[in-house]
Design a protein around this motif. Structure first.
Motif, PDB file in Angstrom:
ATOM      1  N   PHE A  16       0.827  -1.199   0.000  1.00  0.00           N
ATOM      2  CA  PHE A  16       0.000   0.000   0.000  1.00  0.00           C
ATOM      3  C   PHE A  16       0.866   1.255   0.000  1.00  0.00           C
ATOM      4  N   LEU A  17       1.914   1.270   0.826  1.00  0.00           N
ATOM      5  CA  LEU A  17       2.829   2.413   0.845  1.00  0.00           C
ATOM      6  C   LEU A  17       3.461   2.632  -0.525  1.00  0.00           C
ATOM      7  N   ASP A  18       3.842   1.548  -1.194  1.00  0.00           N
ATOM      8  CA  ASP A  18       4.442   1.659  -2.531  1.00  0.00           C
ATOM      9  C   ASP A  18       3.455   2.249  -3.534  1.00  0.00           C
ATOM     10  N   ILE A  19       2.223   1.767  -3.523  1.00  0.00           N
ATOM     11  CA  ILE A  19       1.202   2.281  -4.446  1.00  0.00           C
ATOM     12  C   ILE A  19       0.951   3.762  -4.187  1.00  0.00           C
ATOM     13  N   MET A  20       0.775   4.110  -2.924  1.00  0.00           N
ATOM     14  CA  MET A  20       0.503   5.510  -2.583  1.00  0.00           C
ATOM     15  C   MET A  20       1.704   6.397  -2.892  1.00  0.00           C
ATOM     16  N   SER A  21       2.906   5.873  -2.691  1.00  0.00           N
ATOM     17  CA  SER A  21       4.112   6.653  -3.009  1.00  0.00           C
ATOM     18  C   SER A  21       4.155   6.990  -4.490  1.00  0.00           C
ATOM     19  N   ARG A  22       3.827   6.023  -5.338  1.00  0.00           N
ATOM     20  CA  ARG A  22       3.801   6.292  -6.784  1.00  0.00           C
ATOM     21  C   ARG A  22       2.740   7.341  -7.116  1.00  0.00           C
ATOM     22  N   TYR A  23       1.586   7.218  -6.493  1.00  0.00           N
ATOM     23  CA  TYR A  23       0.506   8.174  -6.732  1.00  0.00           C
ATOM     24  C   TYR A  23       0.945   9.586  -6.325  1.00  0.00           C
ATOM     25  N   PHE A  24       1.488   9.729  -5.123  1.00  0.00           N
ATOM     26  CA  PHE A  24       1.913  11.049  -4.644  1.00  0.00           C
ATOM     27  C   PHE A  24       3.050  11.612  -5.488  1.00  0.00           C
ATOM     28  N   THR A  25       3.987  10.766  -5.871  1.00  0.00           N
ATOM     29  CA  THR A  25       5.116  11.221  -6.689  1.00  0.00           C
ATOM     30  C   THR A  25       4.633  11.755  -8.031  1.00  0.00           C
ATOM     31  N   ARG A  26       3.731  11.023  -8.687  1.00  0.00           N
ATOM     32  CA  ARG A  26       3.204  11.468  -9.988  1.00  0.00           C
ATOM     33  C   ARG A  26       2.471  12.799  -9.882  1.00  0.00           C
ATOM     34  N   ARG A  27       1.929  13.115  -8.736  1.00  0.00           N
ATOM     35  CA  ARG A  27       1.181  14.357  -8.553  1.00  0.00           C
ATOM     36  C   ARG A  27       2.002  15.430  -7.844  1.00  0.00           C
ATOM     37  N   ASN A  28       3.289  15.187  -7.721  1.00  0.00           N
ATOM     38  CA  ASN A  28       4.203  16.155  -7.087  1.00  0.00           C
ATOM     39  C   ASN A  28       3.754  16.561  -5.680  1.00  0.00           C
ATOM     40  N   ASP A 108     -10.076   5.608  -2.891  1.00  0.00           N
ATOM     41  CA  ASP A 108     -10.424   6.386  -4.075  1.00  0.00           C
ATOM     42  C   ASP A 108      -9.412   7.533  -4.079  1.00  0.00           C
ATOM     43  N   PHE A 109      -8.428   7.474  -4.993  1.00  0.00           N
ATOM     44  CA  PHE A 109      -7.325   8.435  -4.988  1.00  0.00           C
ATOM     45  C   PHE A 109      -7.806   9.879  -5.086  1.00  0.00           C
ATOM     46  N   ALA A 110      -8.780  10.131  -5.936  1.00  0.00           N
ATOM     47  CA  ALA A 110      -9.282  11.495  -6.108  1.00  0.00           C
ATOM     48  C   ALA A 110      -9.919  12.000  -4.807  1.00  0.00           C
ATOM     49  N   GLU A 111     -10.657  11.126  -4.137  1.00  0.00           N
ATOM     50  CA  GLU A 111     -11.284  11.504  -2.869  1.00  0.00           C
ATOM     51  C   GLU A 111     -10.230  11.819  -1.808  1.00  0.00           C
ATOM     52  N   LEU A 112      -9.215  10.976  -1.701  1.00  0.00           N
ATOM     53  CA  LEU A 112      -8.153  11.217  -0.726  1.00  0.00           C
ATOM     54  C   LEU A 112      -7.429  12.518  -1.037  1.00  0.00           C
ATOM     55  N   HIS A 113      -7.111  12.751  -2.299  1.00  0.00           N
ATOM     56  CA  HIS A 113      -6.411  13.976  -2.680  1.00  0.00           C
ATOM     57  C   HIS A 113      -7.242  15.206  -2.313  1.00  0.00           C
ATOM     58  N   GLU A 114      -8.541  15.138  -2.566  1.00  0.00           N
ATOM     59  CA  GLU A 114      -9.430  16.250  -2.217  1.00  0.00           C
ATOM     60  C   GLU A 114      -9.439  16.489  -0.710  1.00  0.00           C
ATOM     61  N   LYS A 115      -9.480  15.425   0.071  1.00  0.00           N
ATOM     62  CA  LYS A 115      -9.500  15.570   1.531  1.00  0.00           C
ATOM     63  C   LYS A 115      -8.186  16.142   2.050  1.00  0.00           C
ATOM     64  N   ILE A 116      -7.071  15.771   1.431  1.00  0.00           N
ATOM     65  CA  ILE A 116      -5.782  16.347   1.815  1.00  0.00           C
ATOM     66  C   ILE A 116      -5.793  17.846   1.540  1.00  0.00           C
ATOM     67  N   GLN A 117      -6.322  18.243   0.389  1.00  0.00           N
ATOM     68  CA  GLN A 117      -6.388  19.669   0.052  1.00  0.00           C
ATOM     69  C   GLN A 117      -7.311  20.422   1.012  1.00  0.00           C
ATOM     70  N   LEU A 118      -8.427  19.816   1.394  1.00  0.00           N
ATOM     71  CA  LEU A 118      -9.331  20.443   2.353  1.00  0.00           C
ATOM     72  C   LEU A 118      -8.664  20.590   3.725  1.00  0.00           C
ATOM     73  N   ALA A 119      -7.882  19.600   4.122  1.00  0.00           N
ATOM     74  CA  ALA A 119      -7.158  19.683   5.388  1.00  0.00           C
ATOM     75  C   ALA A 119      -6.154  20.829   5.345  1.00  0.00           C
ATOM     76  N   ARG A 120      -5.436  20.968   4.226  1.00  0.00           N
ATOM     77  CA  ARG A 120      -4.486  22.072   4.064  1.00  0.00           C
ATOM     78  C   ARG A 120      -5.201  23.410   4.173  1.00  0.00           C
ATOM     79  N   LYS A 121      -6.349  23.518   3.527  1.00  0.00           N
ATOM     80  CA  LYS A 121      -7.134  24.762   3.565  1.00  0.00           C
ATOM     81  C   LYS A 121      -7.567  25.075   5.002  1.00  0.00           C
ATOM     82  N   ALA A 122      -7.984  24.063   5.748  1.00  0.00           N
ATOM     83  CA  ALA A 122      -8.387  24.263   7.139  1.00  0.00           C
ATOM     84  C   ALA A 122      -7.216  24.773   7.982  1.00  0.00           C
ATOM     85  N   ILE A 123      -6.027  24.241   7.738  1.00  0.00           N
ATOM     86  CA  ILE A 123      -4.829  24.686   8.461  1.00  0.00           C
ATOM     87  C   ILE A 123      -4.544  26.148   8.136  1.00  0.00           C
TER      88      ILE A 123
END
Length: 128
Positions: A16-28, A108-123
């Protein structure tokens, strides 16, 4: 704060870490990984993170216990919990204990990415 949050991904499943690492890397997305709670706490001690994405089911301190420790030590860090169990109870407990949000596995990668962005906005909003 940078437009892209720094994310700490915590899960005991290497694949799972490997899959997510590839996803995060591709999206900078700026990220680091930890394979459990103790390693996550070490990473937080040695670096600046905005969001922790953490699995609930891990050996040792589970994700909810670890999240409580993170929120005590680093209250500004937002935590998104992951659970492979579709039980709404786990997610509800996590939210009551301070999780910003949750996602169910499989991710769901798109959902997780959106939630990360919402968390950043809240901070950013808290900082004014």
């Amino acid at each position: 704060m940078a437009s892209s949050p720094k994310v700490l991904l915590v899960d005991d499943e290497r694949e799972f870490l490997d899959i997510m690492s590839r996803y995060f890397t591709r999206r900078n997305i700026d990220f680091a990984v930890a394979d459990g709670c103790l390693q996550a706490l070490d990473q937080l001690d040695n670096g600046s993170f905005d969001v922790v994405v953490m699995d609930v089911s891990m050996p040792g301190l589970d994700g909810l216990e670890c999240m409580e420790e993170i929120k005590k030590l680093y209250p500004a860090v937002e935590v998104i919990i992951l659970t492979g169990h579709a039980a709404p109870h786990t997610s509800l407990v996590g939210m009551k204990k301070g999780a910003f949000d949750y996602c169910l596995k499989p991710i769901d990668f798109a959902e997780l990415h959106e939630k990360i962005q919402l968390a950043r906005k809240a901070i950013e909003e808290r900082k004014g």
